[in-house]
Scaffold this motif. Structure first.
Motif, PDB file in Angstrom:
ATOM      1  N   PHE A 170      29.929   8.445 -28.406  1.00 42.05           N
ATOM      2  CA  PHE A 170      28.982   8.480 -29.514  1.00 42.05           C
ATOM      3  C   PHE A 170      28.766   7.085 -30.089  1.00 42.05           C
ATOM      4  O   PHE A 170      27.639   6.715 -30.427  1.00 42.05           O
ATOM      5  CB  PHE A 170      29.452   9.432 -30.616  1.00 42.05           C
ATOM      6  N   ARG A 171      29.862   6.296 -30.209  1.00 39.31           N
ATOM      7  CA  ARG A 171      29.711   4.913 -30.684  1.00 39.31           C
ATOM      8  C   ARG A 171      28.807   4.129 -29.748  1.00 39.31           C
ATOM      9  O   ARG A 171      27.918   3.395 -30.183  1.00 39.31           O
ATOM     10  CB  ARG A 171      31.066   4.235 -30.808  1.00 39.31           C
ATOM     11  N   LYS A 172      29.014   4.307 -28.451  1.00 40.00           N
ATOM     12  CA  LYS A 172      28.202   3.595 -27.457  1.00 40.00           C
ATOM     13  C   LYS A 172      26.735   4.019 -27.562  1.00 40.00           C
ATOM     14  O   LYS A 172      25.827   3.177 -27.549  1.00 40.00           O
ATOM     15  CB  LYS A 172      28.727   3.869 -26.054  1.00 40.00           C
ATOM     16  N   ALA A 173      26.472   5.310 -27.696  1.00 45.44           N
ATOM     17  CA  ALA A 173      25.102   5.814 -27.790  1.00 45.44           C
ATOM     18  C   ALA A 173      24.387   5.272 -29.022  1.00 45.44           C
ATOM     19  O   ALA A 173      23.174   5.045 -28.996  1.00 45.44           O
ATOM     20  CB  ALA A 173      25.098   7.340 -27.807  1.00 45.44           C
ATOM     21  N   LEU A 174      25.133   5.052 -30.121  1.00 41.93           N
ATOM     22  CA  LEU A 174      24.538   4.553 -31.359  1.00 41.93           C
ATOM     23  C   LEU A 174      24.570   3.029 -31.469  1.00 41.93           C
ATOM     24  O   LEU A 174      24.068   2.467 -32.440  1.00 41.93           O
ATOM     25  CB  LEU A 174      25.264   5.159 -32.570  1.00 41.93           C
ATOM     26  N   GLY A 175      25.188   2.367 -30.504  1.00 39.73           N
ATOM     27  CA  GLY A 175      25.266   0.909 -30.547  1.00 39.73           C
ATOM     28  C   GLY A 175      26.271   0.397 -31.558  1.00 39.73           C
ATOM     29  O   GLY A 175      26.135  -0.725 -32.056  1.00 39.73           O
ATOM     30  N   ILE A 176      27.287   1.197 -31.871  1.00 37.06           N
ATOM     31  CA  ILE A 176      28.312   0.788 -32.834  1.00 37.06           C
ATOM     32  C   ILE A 176      29.361  -0.020 -32.095  1.00 37.06           C
ATOM     33  O   ILE A 176      30.017   0.483 -31.190  1.00 37.06           O
ATOM     34  CB  ILE A 176      28.964   2.015 -33.517  1.00 37.06           C
ATOM     35  N   GLN A 177      29.510  -1.278 -32.508  1.00 33.11           N
ATOM     36  CA  GLN A 177      30.501  -2.157 -31.897  1.00 33.11           C
ATOM     37  C   GLN A 177      31.306  -2.806 -32.997  1.00 33.11           C
ATOM     38  O   GLN A 177      30.766  -3.557 -33.798  1.00 33.11           O
ATOM     39  CB  GLN A 177      29.832  -3.225 -31.045  1.00 33.11           C
ATOM     40  N   GLY A 178      32.571  -2.507 -33.054  1.00 25.65           N
ATOM     41  CA  GLY A 178      33.435  -3.097 -34.067  1.00 25.65           C
ATOM     42  C   GLY A 178      33.208  -2.472 -35.427  1.00 25.65           C
ATOM     43  O   GLY A 178      32.463  -1.508 -35.577  1.00 25.65           O
TER      44      GLY A 178
END
Length: 93
Positions: A31-39
């Motif tokens: 889900f983080r990857k799909a939303l572009g959440i990094q760090g």
């Protein structure tokens, strides 16, 4: 797993997660990857009935900008139209 979202009329990707004693939960990597959440970053959380909704701040801003564009009735800058209206009112006084 995918479950139906009857309110929206579509299927929703979901995953079971745990909340620790401090109230923290881990957003799964896919889900983080799909939303572009990094760090580390801030998210917006909302309560809809018995559902928590997490959104990125950029996503919320885009949704409000789209809403404002759809509701805009006059061409050009809203600010310029507002200032022109005030000047007309001042000239009539």
């Amino acid at each position: 797993m995918t479950i139906p979202d009857h309110a929206a009329g579509n299927m929703v990707e979901c995953e079971r997660v745990a909340i620790d004693a401090a109230g923290r939960l881990v957003v799964p990597g896919r889900f983080r990857k799909a939303l572009g959440i990094q760090g580390p970053q801030h998210l917006v959380i909302g309560l809809e009935g018995d559902t928590l909704r997490l959104s990125t701040t950029d996503g919320v801003i885009r949704r409000y900008q789209d809403l404002a564009r759809r509701r805009k009735r006059t061409p050009g800058s809203v600010v310029d139209a507002f200032i022109a209206e005030r000047r007309r009112e001042a000239a009539e006084e």
